[in-house]
Design an enzyme around this catalytic site. Sequence first.
Site, PDB file in Angstrom:
ATOM      1  N   ASP A  11      15.666   5.917 -10.921  1.00 52.49           N
ATOM      2  CA  ASP A  11      15.970   7.379 -11.358  1.00 52.49           C
ATOM      3  C   ASP A  11      14.860   8.226 -10.621  1.00 52.49           C
ATOM      4  O   ASP A  11      14.393   7.630  -9.818  1.00 52.49           O
ATOM      5  CB  ASP A  11      15.610   7.344 -12.912  1.00 52.49           C
ATOM      6  CG  ASP A  11      14.311   6.820 -13.316  1.00 52.49           C
ATOM      7  OD1 ASP A  11      13.415   6.640 -12.474  1.00 52.49           O
ATOM      8  OD2 ASP A  11      14.248   6.428 -14.553  1.00 52.49           O
ATOM      9  N   THR A  12      14.483   9.404 -11.136  1.00 49.29           N
ATOM     10  CA  THR A  12      13.691  10.367 -10.387  1.00 49.29           C
ATOM     11  C   THR A  12      12.141   9.703 -10.411  1.00 49.29           C
ATOM     12  O   THR A  12      11.379  10.146  -9.581  1.00 49.29           O
ATOM     13  CB  THR A  12      13.645  11.888 -10.868  1.00 49.29           C
ATOM     14  OG1 THR A  12      13.238  11.563 -12.335  1.00 49.29           O
ATOM     15  CG2 THR A  12      15.002  12.266 -10.687  1.00 49.29           C
TER      16      THR A  12
END
Length: 126
Positions: A11-12
């Site tokens: 994810d980020t």
Amino acid sequence: MKIRVYYEDTDTGGVVYHSNYLNFCERARSEAFFVKGLTPILSSGHFVARKLEASYIASAKLGDELSITTELLEMRAASFRLLQTIYKGEKKIFELTITLAYITFEARPQKIDDEVKKLILSLFKS
């Protein structure tokens, strides 16, 4: 089987996205066939996920090297159950119990014949 966590898996924040643990386990199951010169698509049928239970224990992050083990728990007439565990070093971080059903190419359940049973037993020893 060993796998490296790439940017596309995260994810980020650089943490492995939850569904990718299932992908890692799928790759390990497929790789068991590939190392024997086979694919999970056999001449008489193939396997589909019927039921699964996943336990997320700890996170993996970008760049981590993970290892995945696969153990046969149960062989039934038309399905089998596996335990797959993902480790980061010595630490267990994920566990999956999955039931795979054997189906025809017309999507009908079928009994696992003796030849396919022998193959499954050789690939995923308990």
